[in-house]
Write a protein that holds these residues in place. Structure first.
Motif, PDB file in Angstrom:
ATOM      1  N   PRO A  71       4.298 -22.965  15.467  1.00 20.17           N
ATOM      2  CA  PRO A  71       5.261 -24.064  15.444  1.00 20.17           C
ATOM      3  C   PRO A  71       5.379 -24.704  14.059  1.00 20.17           C
ATOM      4  O   PRO A  71       4.430 -24.675  13.280  1.00 20.17           O
ATOM      5  CB  PRO A  71       4.656 -25.058  16.436  1.00 20.17           C
ATOM      6  N   TYR A  72       6.542 -25.275  13.805  1.00 25.70           N
ATOM      7  CA  TYR A  72       6.729 -26.028  12.565  1.00 25.70           C
ATOM      8  C   TYR A  72       5.959 -27.346  12.661  1.00 25.70           C
ATOM      9  O   TYR A  72       5.803 -27.900  13.747  1.00 25.70           O
ATOM     10  CB  TYR A  72       8.214 -26.323  12.344  1.00 25.70           C
ATOM     11  N   PRO A  73       5.460 -27.859  11.527  1.00 25.70           N
ATOM     12  CA  PRO A  73       4.737 -29.139  11.558  1.00 25.70           C
ATOM     13  C   PRO A  73       5.686 -30.295  11.858  1.00 25.70           C
ATOM     14  O   PRO A  73       6.812 -30.353  11.345  1.00 25.70           O
ATOM     15  CB  PRO A  73       4.164 -29.244  10.135  1.00 25.70           C
ATOM     16  N   VAL A  74       5.236 -31.207  12.712  1.00 27.86           N
ATOM     17  CA  VAL A  74       6.035 -32.377  13.078  1.00 27.86           C
ATOM     18  C   VAL A  74       5.129 -33.608  13.022  1.00 27.86           C
ATOM     19  O   VAL A  74       4.140 -33.688  13.756  1.00 27.86           O
ATOM     20  CB  VAL A  74       6.645 -32.234  14.495  1.00 27.86           C
ATOM     21  N   SER A  75       5.442 -34.553  12.158  1.00 24.94           N
ATOM     22  CA  SER A  75       4.651 -35.781  12.036  1.00 24.94           C
ATOM     23  C   SER A  75       5.225 -36.852  12.966  1.00 24.94           C
ATOM     24  O   SER A  75       6.277 -36.676  13.587  1.00 24.94           O
ATOM     25  CB  SER A  75       4.689 -36.277  10.588  1.00 24.94           C
ATOM     26  N   GLU A  76       4.528 -37.970  13.040  1.00 27.77           N
ATOM     27  CA  GLU A  76       5.009 -39.088  13.866  1.00 27.77           C
ATOM     28  C   GLU A  76       6.371 -39.571  13.388  1.00 27.77           C
ATOM     29  O   GLU A  76       7.256 -39.881  14.184  1.00 27.77           O
ATOM     30  CB  GLU A  76       3.994 -40.242  13.826  1.00 27.77           C
ATOM     31  N   LYS A  77       6.546 -39.624  12.069  1.00 22.62           N
ATOM     32  CA  LYS A  77       7.845 -40.052  11.529  1.00 22.62           C
ATOM     33  C   LYS A  77       8.943 -39.053  11.845  1.00 22.62           C
ATOM     34  O   LYS A  77      10.106 -39.415  12.047  1.00 22.62           O
ATOM     35  CB  LYS A  77       7.740 -40.255  10.008  1.00 22.62           C
ATOM     36  N   ASP A  78       8.564 -37.766  11.881  1.00 21.96           N
ATOM     37  CA  ASP A  78       9.550 -36.720  12.169  1.00 21.96           C
ATOM     38  C   ASP A  78      10.143 -36.855  13.561  1.00 21.96           C
ATOM     39  O   ASP A  78      11.269 -36.410  13.810  1.00 21.96           O
ATOM     40  CB  ASP A  78       8.921 -35.331  12.024  1.00 21.96           C
ATOM     41  N   LEU A  79       9.396 -37.460  14.475  1.00 19.81           N
ATOM     42  CA  LEU A  79       9.888 -37.613  15.848  1.00 19.81           C
ATOM     43  C   LEU A  79      11.126 -38.497  15.910  1.00 19.81           C
ATOM     44  O   LEU A  79      11.909 -38.422  16.865  1.00 19.81           O
ATOM     45  CB  LEU A  79       8.793 -38.193  16.741  1.00 19.81           C
ATOM     46  N   GLU A  80      11.314 -39.324  14.888  1.00 23.41           N
ATOM     47  CA  GLU A  80      12.492 -40.195  14.853  1.00 23.41           C
ATOM     48  C   GLU A  80      13.715 -39.478  14.282  1.00 23.41           C
ATOM     49  O   GLU A  80      14.848 -39.934  14.438  1.00 23.41           O
ATOM     50  CB  GLU A  80      12.189 -41.438  14.014  1.00 23.41           C
ATOM     51  N   LYS A  81      13.488 -38.336  13.623  1.00 23.29           N
ATOM     52  CA  LYS A  81      14.597 -37.587  13.023  1.00 23.29           C
ATOM     53  C   LYS A  81      15.184 -36.611  14.039  1.00 23.29           C
ATOM     54  O   LYS A  81      14.553 -36.262  15.035  1.00 23.29           O
ATOM     55  CB  LYS A  81      14.101 -36.805  11.807  1.00 23.29           C
ATOM     56  N   THR A  82      16.395 -36.165  13.765  1.00 24.82           N
ATOM     57  CA  THR A  82      16.997 -35.137  14.613  1.00 24.82           C
ATOM     58  C   THR A  82      16.495 -33.768  14.182  1.00 24.82           C
ATOM     59  O   THR A  82      16.039 -33.581  13.042  1.00 24.82           O
ATOM     60  CB  THR A  82      18.529 -35.166  14.511  1.00 24.82           C
ATOM     61  N   ALA A  83      16.592 -32.800  15.094  1.00 25.35           N
ATOM     62  CA  ALA A  83      16.193 -31.437  14.759  1.00 25.35           C
ATOM     63  C   ALA A  83      17.058 -30.908  13.617  1.00 25.35           C
ATOM     64  O   ALA A  83      16.584 -30.135  12.774  1.00 25.35           O
ATOM     65  CB  ALA A  83      16.325 -30.536  15.986  1.00 25.35           C
ATOM     66  N   ASP A  84      18.317 -31.304  13.593  1.00 22.07           N
ATOM     67  CA  ASP A  84      19.211 -30.867  12.519  1.00 22.07           C
ATOM     68  C   ASP A  84      18.686 -31.333  11.164  1.00 22.07           C
ATOM     69  O   ASP A  84      18.732 -30.593  10.179  1.00 22.07           O
ATOM     70  CB  ASP A  84      20.616 -31.434  12.774  1.00 22.07           C
ATOM     71  N   PHE A 117      14.055 -36.000  17.703  1.00 26.23           N
ATOM     72  CA  PHE A 117      13.178 -34.932  18.168  1.00 26.23           C
ATOM     73  C   PHE A 117      12.184 -35.444  19.211  1.00 26.23           C
ATOM     74  O   PHE A 117      11.806 -34.714  20.133  1.00 26.23           O
ATOM     75  CB  PHE A 117      12.438 -34.318  16.974  1.00 26.23           C
ATOM     76  N   GLY A 118      11.769 -36.712  19.069  1.00 25.71           N
ATOM     77  CA  GLY A 118      10.811 -37.293  20.002  1.00 25.71           C
ATOM     78  C   GLY A 118      11.351 -37.462  21.408  1.00 25.71           C
ATOM     79  O   GLY A 118      10.575 -37.642  22.352  1.00 25.71           O
ATOM     80  N   THR A 119      12.677 -37.430  21.582  1.00 26.91           N
ATOM     81  CA  THR A 119      13.276 -37.581  22.913  1.00 26.91           C
ATOM     82  C   THR A 119      13.359 -36.253  23.661  1.00 26.91           C
ATOM     83  O   THR A 119      13.692 -36.229  24.846  1.00 26.91           O
ATOM     84  CB  THR A 119      14.688 -38.182  22.817  1.00 26.91           C
ATOM     85  N   LEU A 120      13.056 -35.153  22.971  1.00 27.28           N
ATOM     86  CA  LEU A 120      13.113 -33.842  23.614  1.00 27.28           C
ATOM     87  C   LEU A 120      11.809 -33.568  24.364  1.00 27.28           C
ATOM     88  O   LEU A 120      10.732 -33.996  23.938  1.00 27.28           O
ATOM     89  CB  LEU A 120      13.333 -32.740  22.574  1.00 27.28           C
ATOM     90  N   SER A 121      11.904 -32.841  25.467  1.00 27.89           N
ATOM     91  CA  SER A 121      10.702 -32.438  26.203  1.00 27.89           C
ATOM     92  C   SER A 121       9.962 -31.357  25.412  1.00 27.89           C
ATOM     93  O   SER A 121      10.496 -30.798  24.439  1.00 27.89           O
ATOM     94  CB  SER A 121      11.090 -31.901  27.582  1.00 27.89           C
ATOM     95  N   PHE A 122       8.722 -31.045  25.851  1.00 24.85           N
ATOM     96  CA  PHE A 122       7.960 -29.975  25.189  1.00 24.85           C
ATOM     97  C   PHE A 122       8.748 -28.670  25.215  1.00 24.85           C
ATOM     98  O   PHE A 122       8.799 -27.933  24.227  1.00 24.85           O
ATOM     99  CB  PHE A 122       6.604 -29.778  25.872  1.00 24.85           C
ATOM    100  N   GLY A 123       9.362 -28.378  26.355  1.00 25.44           N
ATOM    101  CA  GLY A 123      10.139 -27.146  26.474  1.00 25.44           C
ATOM    102  C   GLY A 123      11.334 -27.118  25.539  1.00 25.44           C
ATOM    103  O   GLY A 123      11.629 -26.088  24.921  1.00 25.44           O
TER     104      GLY A 123
END
Length: 513
Positions: A71-84, A117-123
């Motif tokens: 998986p790509y690295p995702v930080s706590e701040k990244d969860l607020e950004k969109t996948a785009d 990104f944080g609003t998306l489920s694990f799947g």
């Protein structure tokens, strides 16, 4: 098509004496769909990181292709950004239209790219990352356990998607996924590394045959060595006895002997001693042929369990159950009905987020209340949830982040028999060198094994396990399956491994609204 050649690759982490990979050699093609198989702690993830260039090691990795890692690295701040937005970091050279093509292939709506990104489920996170991963070109992709924490529906989608791709190496302990996706396997055995055509099942069938042959050959050599050692002992004693007759004899008792007999006895002794040397050489040859026969044999050692017998037939009764958390308007589910009877092994199934773990929390909360304790989980229960009074429950949490300190401290805090825990961990293929380490330094699979081992040595009426097999290697999964089939404990589980459910469950309960 290009090749990846790995030569004499050796690696150990700084500050540790353990060698994770030692003199690893293999060649693979970049258009293969390769499954990477091995025990927990054998270095599967480490190998991917070395291929990705994240660490330096002795030896060489030669290829003309590039690599990308899931998986790509995702930080706590990244969860607020969109996948785009995150794709600009993950894969800056890829165009949006390339990602959208992959999103369509993996059954994802394009709008998921533009949600935080944080609003998306694990799947959903897994599928978005895979879409980005495969959007590039001319790369060999390194995929590390993509189905952990995914429900069965999401696993099927990922399996179907990967089955249509090529040019990747996949680390997974999900036998159904490996069988449905891979056309080659790379196996980190106990001592050697092998590459074989086929999927997990074909490799395992071959391995069982090879292991059985190695065991038979080993027994044959052991018997032959035993016979030769007996012959050596017999001939040595004959030679010594014969040699002792060279000097001194009674002419009255042995009138046929004279001084010239000594040379005959000496020649006979020499012949016997030569025979001894011949036997010893044959023993050396047998030992040499025996060496290495069992070096890669996987002995799935039987585990033991001491479940307690409960006096009542029904341990848990659920009828028209609904759950929601305080402050939340939406129910996790409603109208759920099931029972757990003595000897049942009930698996809760359903999509991520439908409340499976919350059901377990509600049951544990009710059991503690019945036994005079009080835990506030924030759950509001409607309907009927009855847990038999006096029920002793052994629980395995899906979360391992709380594990820290030594195994000795873990046993002391939980009142566990340390020697018994270590014995079970050894049967789960824990190396003795791990026993002195801090648990926070264990791999995720090793942490899960600690929790499972602790549960196994705890006599209980009911075993509640929440996704126990995440990160657990396939050999240990088969051990646990056999344990459950042999001892038939009463269990309530959340588990998405299809093979495991088929082997162990007496009933499956579908949850969700």
């Amino acid at each position: 098509m290009a090749q990846i050649k790995v030569s004499d690759l050796t690696f150990s982490y700084e500050g540790t004496a353990d060698t994770v990979l030692e003199s690893v050699n293999f060649n693979i093609d970049t258009d293969w769909k390769l499954g990477l198989i091995g025990r927990n702690g054998k270095g599967k993830t480490t190998l991917l990181r070395l291929l990705h260039g994240e660490c330096e090691a002795e030896g060489s990795i030669t290829t003309s292709t590039g690599f990308d890692y899931f998986p790509y690295p995702v930080s706590e701040k990244d969860l607020e950004k969109t996948a785009d937005e995150l794709t600009e970091t993950w894969k800056p050279d890829v165009e949006p239209w390339q990602i959208l093509i992959q999103m369509d292939q993996i059954g994802m709506d394009a709008e998921c790219l533009y949600r935080p990104f944080g609003t998306l489920s694990f799947g959903e996170r897994t599928r978005v990352m895979l879409a980005v991963l495969f959007a590039g070109e001319n790369e060999f992709l390194l995929i590390d356990e993509p189905t952990n924490h995914l429900d069965q529906t999401a696993r099927e989608i990922v399996k179907k998607y990967l089955s249509k791709k090529k040019g990747f190496i996949l680390v997974s302990h999900d036998r159904d996924l490996l069988d449905g996706v891979c056309d080659h396997v790379l196996v980190l055995n106990r001592k050697t590394v092998e590459v074989q055509t086929g999927n997990f099942s074909s490799w395992w069938e071959n391995k069982e045959k090879n292991d059985a042959f190695a065991e038979a050959e080993n027994e044959k050599h052991k018997k032959e060595i035993g016979k030769l050692k007996a012959a050596v002992d017999r001939s040595s004693r004959w030679a010594d006895k014969n040699e002792s007759t060279k000097i001194g004899f009674d002419p009255l008792k042995e009138p046929e002997r004279n001084i010239s007999t000594r040379s005959y006895i000496g020649a006979k002794t020499k012949k016997m001693q030569a025979r001894v040397k011949s036997y010893e050489k044959r023993i050396d040859r047998e030992i040499e042929e025996k060496e290495g026969l069992l070096q890669d044999v996987e002995r799935v050692v039987d585990l033991k369990l001491n479940p307690l017998s409960f006096h009542k037939e029904v341990l848990i009764h659920v009828s028209d159950l609904s759950l929601r958390y305080e402050g939340a308007e939406r129910e996790l589910f409603h109208g759920l009905c099931f029972q757990v009877r003595r000897g049942d092994r009930v698996v809760l199934s359903g999509p991520n987020g439908c409340g499976k773990s919350s059901i377990l929390s509600a049951i544990l909360q009710e059991a503690e209340r019945k036994n005079g304790g009080k835990t506030d989980t924030g759950l509001i229960v409607s309907g009927t949830l009855e847990v038999a009074a006096g029920l002793i429950i052994s629980y395995v949490n899906q979360d391992t982040s709380f594990l820290a300190g030594t195994l000795r401290e873990f046993c002391r805090d939980r009142g566990l028999d340390e020697s018994l825990l270590l014995a079970v961990l050894r049967r789960l293929d824990f190396g003795r060198e791990q026993f002195t380490k801090q648990m926070q330094d264990f791999s995720e699979g090793q942490k899960k094994k600690v929790l499972i081992a602790a549960s196994l040595i705890t006599p209980a009426h009911l075993y509640i396990w929440d996704e126990p097999l995440n990160f657990i290697d396939v050999f240990s999964r088969m051990q646990i399956e056999k344990l459950i089939r042999d001892f038939k404990p009463t269990m309530l589980l959340v588990e998405h491994d299809v093979r495991f459910r088929d082997q162990t469950a007496t009933a499956t309960v579908e949850t969700g609204v």
